[in-house]
Design a protein around this motif. Structure first.
Motif, short mmCIF file in Angstrom:
data_model
loop_
_atom_site.label_atom_id
_atom_site.label_comp_id
_atom_site.label_asym_id
_atom_site.label_seq_id
_atom_site.Cartn_x
_atom_site.Cartn_y
_atom_site.Cartn_z
N ILE A 21 0.88 -1.17 0.00
CA ILE A 21 0.00 0.00 0.00
C ILE A 21 0.92 1.22 0.00
N VAL A 22 0.77 2.09 -0.99
CA VAL A 22 1.56 3.31 -1.07
C VAL A 22 0.61 4.48 -0.82
N THR A 23 0.93 5.25 0.22
CA THR A 23 0.09 6.39 0.60
C THR A 23 0.94 7.65 0.61
N GLU A 24 0.45 8.69 -0.07
CA GLU A 24 1.07 10.00 0.04
C GLU A 24 0.44 10.71 1.24
N TRP A 25 1.29 11.19 2.15
CA TRP A 25 0.83 11.94 3.31
C TRP A 25 1.22 13.39 3.16
N ARG A 26 0.26 14.29 3.34
CA ARG A 26 0.50 15.73 3.32
C ARG A 26 0.11 16.31 4.68
N PHE A 27 1.06 17.00 5.28
CA PHE A 27 0.88 17.60 6.60
C PHE A 27 0.98 19.11 6.48
N PRO A 28 -0.14 19.81 6.38
CA PRO A 28 -0.05 21.27 6.45
C PRO A 28 0.48 21.67 7.83
N PRO A 29 1.04 22.87 7.97
CA PRO A 29 1.50 23.30 9.29
C PRO A 29 0.40 23.15 10.33
N GLY A 30 0.78 22.59 11.49
CA GLY A 30 -0.16 22.41 12.59
C GLY A 30 -0.96 21.13 12.57
N SER A 31 -0.83 20.32 11.53
CA SER A 31 -1.64 19.10 11.41
C SER A 31 -0.95 17.90 12.06
N HIS A 32 -1.70 16.81 12.19
CA HIS A 32 -1.16 15.59 12.79
C HIS A 32 -1.93 14.38 12.26
N THR A 33 -1.40 13.19 12.54
CA THR A 33 -2.07 11.96 12.08
C THR A 33 -3.14 11.49 13.04
N GLY A 34 -3.00 11.85 14.31
CA GLY A 34 -3.82 11.23 15.35
C GLY A 34 -3.12 9.95 15.79
N TRP A 35 -3.49 9.44 16.96
CA TRP A 35 -2.86 8.23 17.49
C TRP A 35 -3.14 7.06 16.58
N HIS A 36 -2.11 6.28 16.28
CA HIS A 36 -2.30 5.09 15.45
C HIS A 36 -1.19 4.08 15.72
N ARG A 37 -1.46 2.84 15.32
CA ARG A 37 -0.49 1.74 15.43
C ARG A 37 -0.28 1.18 14.04
N HIS A 38 0.96 1.01 13.65
CA HIS A 38 1.28 0.45 12.33
C HIS A 38 1.13 -1.07 12.39
N GLU A 39 0.26 -1.59 11.57
CA GLU A 39 -0.02 -3.03 11.53
C GLU A 39 0.92 -3.78 10.60
N ARG A 40 1.70 -3.05 9.80
CA ARG A 40 2.61 -3.66 8.83
C ARG A 40 3.98 -2.98 8.92
N ASP A 41 5.02 -3.70 8.49
CA ASP A 41 6.32 -3.06 8.27
C ASP A 41 6.11 -1.97 7.22
N TYR A 42 6.90 -0.88 7.32
CA TYR A 42 6.70 0.21 6.35
C TYR A 42 7.99 0.96 6.08
N VAL A 43 8.00 1.65 4.95
CA VAL A 43 9.11 2.50 4.53
C VAL A 43 8.54 3.89 4.29
N VAL A 44 9.26 4.92 4.75
CA VAL A 44 8.88 6.31 4.51
C VAL A 44 9.89 6.92 3.54
N VAL A 45 9.36 7.56 2.48
CA VAL A 45 10.19 8.24 1.49
C VAL A 45 9.82 9.72 1.50
#
Length: 99
Positions: A21-45
């Motif tokens: 699963i490839v997801t683009e994440w965009r974080f405007p200033p002041g934003s956040h993901t919220g609490w979460h747990r990664h269920e899979r191994d992952y790579v961040v680019v």
């Protein structure tokens, strides 16, 4: 239910197949993901330089420096809230590895 008033980061799934699963994440200033747990191994680019604040379940805060094109990997099980406390947008691709 969270009472956090900060805006949420914006995920856009680009690929979801039997392997990744490839997801683009965009974080405007002041934003956040919220609490979460990664269920899979992952790579961040990282797609841009930036600095994220990582908040662990115990409240410990750390800074993660992102450099364009300099990837890093993490194992499943990581729990955190990722925050952009800077004045610039942060953008990265997250590649989750399916079993």
């Amino acid at each position: 239910m969270s009472t956090d008033s900060r805006p949420l980061a914006r995920p856009t799934v680009q690929v979801d197949n039997d392997r990744v699963i490839v997801t683009e994440w965009r974080f405007p200033p002041g934003s956040h993901t919220g609490w979460h747990r990664h269920e899979r191994d992952y790579v961040v680019v990282p797609m841009a330089d930036g600095e994220m604040t990582i908040v662990a379940p115990d409240g410990t805060r750390s800074l993660a420096q992102l450099k364009t094109g300099r990837s890093y990997a993490r194992k499943a099980g990581v729990q955190h809230d990722v925050r952009n406390e800077s004045t610039a947008e942060i953008v990265f691709l997250e590649i989750e590895l399916k079993a």
